[in-house]
Design an enzyme around this catalytic site. Structure first.
Site, mmCIF file in Angstrom:
data_model
loop_
_atom_site.group_PDB
_atom_site.id
_atom_site.type_symbol
_atom_site.label_atom_id
_atom_site.label_comp_id
_atom_site.label_asym_id
_atom_site.label_seq_id
_atom_site.Cartn_x
_atom_site.Cartn_y
_atom_site.Cartn_z
ATOM 1 N N VAL A 171 41.245 36.587 43.455
ATOM 2 C CA VAL A 171 42.187 37.434 42.623
ATOM 3 C C VAL A 171 40.966 38.133 41.675
ATOM 4 C CG1 VAL A 171 43.825 37.414 40.833
ATOM 5 C CG2 VAL A 171 44.102 35.909 42.764
ATOM 6 N N ASP A 172 39.985 37.438 41.217
ATOM 7 C CA ASP A 172 38.949 37.882 40.274
ATOM 8 C C ASP A 172 38.413 39.399 41.073
ATOM 9 O OD1 ASP A 172 38.734 36.517 37.930
ATOM 10 O OD2 ASP A 172 38.227 34.961 39.213
ATOM 11 N N TYR A 173 37.833 39.004 42.201
ATOM 12 C CA TYR A 173 37.095 40.277 42.794
ATOM 13 C C TYR A 173 38.147 41.524 43.249
ATOM 14 C CZ TYR A 173 33.431 36.881 42.826
ATOM 15 O OH TYR A 173 32.236 36.235 42.475
#
Length: 376
Positions: A171-173
């Site tokens: 999700v971060d990336y």
């Protein structure tokens, strides 16, 4: 050939993964990225991963992977001097990027309205877990939480394992890539309509939900939900999936009639496609269990069937195909007298550098940058 973002200046108020990943990608495209860090160096990513020597130097593996070529300036934004220095930097900035929880930058005095008074054509990009409004807006958000609340974990895993997170902080990336897209689009818009400010918002929840659109539309139209299907293929073809071999594991994707025909002939069972899904599945399980994965990988490659072994990361990095990859680049770490291979841009371009500029130690560029801005 100059890089496309040469002469673009970015003030980076982000920390942890998603924001720094995005600004790291923009730095690789040529932007000057000035990373603002708080006194005390509390961004845990500086000390995450790698050897003890790397962590002690604030140059952990996670930090090295996404901060090449940036500059580091230490400012206490809760003081009048720190805030004044930040506004001085904003005056020479094209893009400000921040990933505090909604409301925090406003309390610091660095919100959109205050920043654009100092720089009227500023692109102001905010990344948060849930966006600037809604019942969850003020709650803290990390990758694992977003994987759970988005529905991603509920279709990752098997009935035996229960919901599982994807092994990387995906999700971060994904949110970082969304932020890169938003900023590049804003730069194009600025070229078309100059002298106007732009406020961008990227929600981590929106970014990951966007990738699950096919399943969301299917649920809306049929009422069904994709559950914990383990390694069941997206296509639902019985000839696609993951199979245990005598040694190792094989992934195969045969979705079209032509592909399934080639699979059947390669495995010596040309009529298998006429069977029901349960028979096909049992037959494939038995066949693939009889030989090592290398045997099947070679056989199916010769038959032009999409397939490949399941590798761990070390095996994947050592694969001969990676010798032709343009993704990994040498990054010198002079403070540790070593060179590591880190990801650069994930695409090829004539201007993309192979030799990356070093990452900054904590506060390395404070005096240089603040002196430069004082002279401006």
């Amino acid at each position: 050939m100059s890089r496309p973002l040469t002469d673009i200046k970015i003030l980076d108020l982000t920390h942890v993964l998603a924001g720094p990943y995005a600004t790291g990608q923009l730095a690789l495209m040529g932007a000057e990225v000035i990373r603002i860090e708080r006194p005390g160096g509390d961004d845990f990513v500086r000390k995450h991963g790698g050897t003890k020597e790397m962590r002690d130097a604030g140059l952990g593996a996670s930090f090295l992977s996404q901060n090449a070529g940036k500059k580091s300036v230490v400012l206490d934004l809760k003081t009048s001097d720190g805030l004044a220095s930040a506004f001085s930097l904003i005056g020479e900035t094209d893009i400000l990027v921040q990933n505090f929880r909604p409301g925090v930058v406003e309390r610091l005095g660095l919100g959109f309205d205050a920043a654009t008074k100092r720089k009227p054509d500023l692109i102001y990009a905010s990344l948060s877990g849930y966006g600037p409004d809604g019942p969850l807006a003020s709650r803290p958000a990390y990758d694992h939480i977003l994987q759970g609340i988005s529905g991603l974990m509920a279709m990752t895993g098997s009935p035996e394992s229960g919901p599982l997170r994807v092994g990387i902080p995906i999700v971060d990336y994904v949110a970082g890539q969304s932020l890169v897209s938003a900023i590049l689009a804003a730069l194009l818009q600025r070229a078309r309509e100059p002298n106007q400010s732009q406020e961008l918002h990227v929600s981590m929840l929106d970014a990951i939900t966007n990738l699950m659109g096919a399943f969301a539309v299917n649920h809306q139209t049929t009422g069904s939900l994709r559950g914990l299907d383990g390694n069941r293929a997206f296509s639902d073809s019985p000839f696609s999936g993951s199979f245990k071999c005598a040694e190792g594991q094989l992934v195969i994707t045969a979705n079209t009639p032509a592909q399934t025909k080639r699979v059947c002939h390669a495995l010596g069972c040309p009529d298998l496609a006429q069977s029901d899904a349960q028979t096909i599945s049992k037959t494939l399980i038995d066949i693939f269990a009889s030989e090592p994965v290398a045997h099947w990988d070679s056989l199916l490659a010769d038959a032009d069937v999409p397939a490949g072994p399941v590798l761990n990361l070390a095996e994947a990095l050592a694969h001969p195909q990676m010798a032709n990859s343009s993704c990994l680049h040498d990054l010198e770490v002079p403070e540790l007298n070593q060179t590591v291979r880190v990801p650069g841009l994930s695409f090829r371009a004539p201007w993309a550098a192979r030799q990356l500029e070093p990452v900054p130690t904590f506060g390395r560029d404070t005096d240089e940058i603040l002196t430069r801005e004082a002279r401006a």
